[in-house]
Design a protein around this motif. Structure first.
Motif, mmCIF file in Angstrom:
data_model
loop_
_atom_site.group_PDB
_atom_site.id
_atom_site.type_symbol
_atom_site.label_atom_id
_atom_site.label_comp_id
_atom_site.label_asym_id
_atom_site.label_seq_id
_atom_site.Cartn_x
_atom_site.Cartn_y
_atom_site.Cartn_z
ATOM 1 N N GLU A 171 0.839 -1.191 0.000
ATOM 2 C CA GLU A 171 0.000 0.000 0.000
ATOM 3 C C GLU A 171 0.877 1.245 0.000
ATOM 4 N N LEU A 172 0.492 2.235 -0.835
ATOM 5 C CA LEU A 172 1.223 3.496 -0.887
ATOM 6 C C LEU A 172 0.241 4.645 -1.114
ATOM 7 N N CYS A 173 0.642 5.832 -0.679
ATOM 8 C CA CYS A 173 -0.171 7.012 -0.925
ATOM 9 C C CYS A 173 0.466 7.836 -2.043
ATOM 10 N N VAL A 174 -0.234 8.861 -2.494
ATOM 11 C CA VAL A 174 0.261 9.698 -3.589
ATOM 12 C C VAL A 174 1.585 10.362 -3.213
ATOM 13 N N CYS A 175 1.702 10.813 -1.957
ATOM 14 C CA CYS A 175 2.929 11.493 -1.520
ATOM 15 C C CYS A 175 4.142 10.575 -1.639
ATOM 16 N N GLU A 176 3.982 9.326 -1.227
ATOM 17 C CA GLU A 176 5.087 8.365 -1.300
ATOM 18 C C GLU A 176 5.481 8.100 -2.753
ATOM 19 N N LEU A 177 4.479 7.937 -3.623
ATOM 20 C CA LEU A 177 4.775 7.675 -5.030
ATOM 21 C C LEU A 177 5.394 8.890 -5.706
ATOM 22 N N THR A 178 4.971 10.084 -5.312
ATOM 23 C CA THR A 178 5.549 11.304 -5.873
ATOM 24 C C THR A 178 7.041 11.376 -5.591
ATOM 25 N N GLU A 179 7.436 11.036 -4.361
ATOM 26 C CA GLU A 179 8.848 11.049 -3.977
ATOM 27 C C GLU A 179 9.611 9.915 -4.644
ATOM 28 N N ALA A 180 9.035 8.724 -4.650
ATOM 29 C CA ALA A 180 9.733 7.561 -5.187
ATOM 30 C C ALA A 180 9.953 7.671 -6.698
ATOM 31 N N LEU A 181 8.956 8.158 -7.420
ATOM 32 C CA LEU A 181 9.037 8.211 -8.876
ATOM 33 C C LEU A 181 9.575 9.538 -9.398
ATOM 34 N N GLN A 182 9.703 10.543 -8.485
ATOM 35 C CA GLN A 182 10.184 11.857 -8.891
ATOM 36 C C GLN A 182 9.307 12.451 -10.000
ATOM 37 N N GLU A 234 13.314 -6.519 -10.614
ATOM 38 C CA GLU A 234 13.519 -5.726 -9.403
ATOM 39 C C GLU A 234 14.512 -4.596 -9.630
ATOM 40 N N SER A 235 15.515 -4.854 -10.489
ATOM 41 C CA SER A 235 16.529 -3.820 -10.737
ATOM 42 C C SER A 235 15.944 -2.613 -11.465
ATOM 43 N N TRP A 236 14.850 -2.835 -12.214
ATOM 44 C CA TRP A 236 14.247 -1.743 -12.994
ATOM 45 C C TRP A 236 13.635 -0.673 -12.095
ATOM 46 N N ILE A 237 13.133 -1.082 -10.934
ATOM 47 C CA ILE A 237 12.547 -0.108 -10.003
ATOM 48 C C ILE A 237 13.407 0.045 -8.746
ATOM 49 N N GLU A 238 14.667 -0.390 -8.830
ATOM 50 C CA GLU A 238 15.540 -0.342 -7.652
ATOM 51 C C GLU A 238 15.714 1.087 -7.142
ATOM 52 N N ASP A 239 15.955 2.039 -8.054
ATOM 53 C CA ASP A 239 16.130 3.429 -7.629
ATOM 54 C C ASP A 239 14.855 3.973 -6.988
ATOM 55 N N ASP A 240 13.699 3.598 -7.541
ATOM 56 C CA ASP A 240 12.424 4.040 -6.968
ATOM 57 C C ASP A 240 12.246 3.511 -5.555
ATOM 58 N N VAL A 241 12.573 2.235 -5.365
ATOM 59 C CA VAL A 241 12.443 1.614 -4.047
ATOM 60 C C VAL A 241 13.405 2.267 -3.058
ATOM 61 N N ASN A 242 14.639 2.556 -3.501
ATOM 62 C CA ASN A 242 15.620 3.177 -2.617
ATOM 63 C C ASN A 242 15.176 4.565 -2.165
ATOM 64 N N ARG A 243 14.575 5.342 -3.085
ATOM 65 C CA ARG A 243 14.066 6.660 -2.688
ATOM 66 C C ARG A 243 12.922 6.511 -1.682
ATOM 67 N N LEU A 244 12.136 5.479 -1.852
ATOM 68 C CA LEU A 244 11.036 5.221 -0.926
ATOM 69 C C LEU A 244 11.584 4.848 0.455
ATOM 70 N N LEU A 245 12.580 3.966 0.475
ATOM 71 C CA LEU A 245 13.162 3.526 1.746
ATOM 72 C C LEU A 245 13.920 4.649 2.438
ATOM 73 N N ALA A 246 14.467 5.595 1.653
ATOM 74 C CA ALA A 246 15.192 6.723 2.242
ATOM 75 C C ALA A 246 14.267 7.634 3.034
ATOM 76 N N MET A 247 12.972 7.477 2.827
ATOM 77 C CA MET A 247 11.994 8.277 3.573
ATOM 78 C C MET A 247 11.763 7.723 4.980
ATOM 79 N N GLY A 248 12.385 6.576 5.268
ATOM 80 C CA GLY A 248 12.225 5.970 6.586
ATOM 81 C C GLY A 248 11.284 4.788 6.565
#
Length: 273
Positions: A171-182, A234-248
């Motif tokens: 589950e994700l909200c718009v704010c999380e996806l905005t940050e993860a996907l830039q 998984e590698s295709w969205i690795e950067d997206d996941v890392n930005r998401l995890l960097a949010m805590g």
């Protein structure tokens, strides 16, 4: 004699708004309502409206523009006008028990990148509310999800990455996806609305925030495609996941992105309205 209530949607040309409302309601609750549409100055079905419906997985076979005279052989229980012109000129349709005035912006002249899809989404949400108020549950559209509609939704970068991220995180909200996907919030919201309309996602509201998850009623073959795509890429969205995890962690991230609505928040929002 049919026990179904008869509903009529009226607009000026019966080329877009009222046609979309007709087939949407028939798709949602055709087992309980007989639905028709007509125009004050009927023309022909707008191809852009038909494309928006087909993209959302809604059947359009036999859909055509009609005049009031074509549909008023029998009385209607509910008449719903969709523009101010129709409201003014159709204040009383003989035999009608209930008349509702809904004013939707004409997608033909509406600004924006996807005006017909935006109008379709707005009509869908209004009809869902109408059916809930009427006490008539509507059918989820995932039953009409075809392979063409499913893969069309996957054939766009932002939608596919959003789906895979939500699938991986549950589950994700718009704010999380905005940050993860830039990506911008309006762009993310627009794609999420399409995924929800076609039945791939479901949403839940928590205060002023909306959270999205994969629709659990998706056909098994759809879930298998998502599972296999995520596992093999998984590698295709690795950067997206890392930005998401960097949010805590999720609780911390949710607290930052989607804080609980307080009385102070409400007052601040009201002050900006």
């Amino acid at each position: 004699m049919s026990s179904k209530q008869r509903v009529l949607f009226i607009c000026t040309a019966n080329s877009a708004r009222s046609l979309m409302a007709e087939v949407l309601m028939r798709d949602m609750a055709g087992d309980r309502y007989e639905v028709a549409s007509a125009g004050l100055e009927p023309s022909q079905a707008d191809l852009r409206a038909l494309r928006a419906l087909k993209s959302a997985g809604v059947p359009t076979e036999g859909l055509r523009s009609k005049s009031l005279g074509d549909v008023l052989a029998e009385p209607f229980d509910i008449v719903i006008t969709l523009c101010n012109k129709a409201t003014l000129e159709c204040q009383s349709v003989q035999g009608t028990r209930q008349t509702l005035a809904w004013d939707f912006e004409d997608p033909v002249t509406r600004a924006g990148l996807r005006p017909f899809e935006t109008t379709l989404n707005e009509l869908s949400e209004r009809l869902k509310m109408f059916l809930l108020i009427q006490g008539k549950p509507f059918r989820a559209r995932q039953h009409s999800l075809t392979p063409l509609v499913f893969f069309k939704n996957l054939a766009e970068d932002t939608r596919l990455r959003s789906l895979l991220l939500i699938h991986s995180q549950q589950e994700l909200c718009v704010c999380e996806l905005t940050e993860a996907l830039q990506e911008s919030q309006p762009k993310i919201s627009r794609h999420l609305a399409q995924l929800r309309t076609t039945g791939l996602l479901q949403d839940r509201r928590n205060g002023q925030w909306v959270f999205y998850s994969i629709n659990p009623n998706l056909p098994d073959w759809c879930l298998t495609v998502l599972d296999d795509t995520l596992a093999a890429n998984e590698s295709w969205i690795e950067d997206d996941v890392n930005r998401l995890l960097a949010m805590g962690d999720r609780p911390e991230r949710t607290e930052k992105c989607c804080p609980p609505e307080t009385s102070h928040t409400k007052k601040t929002q009201q002050g900006h309205q």
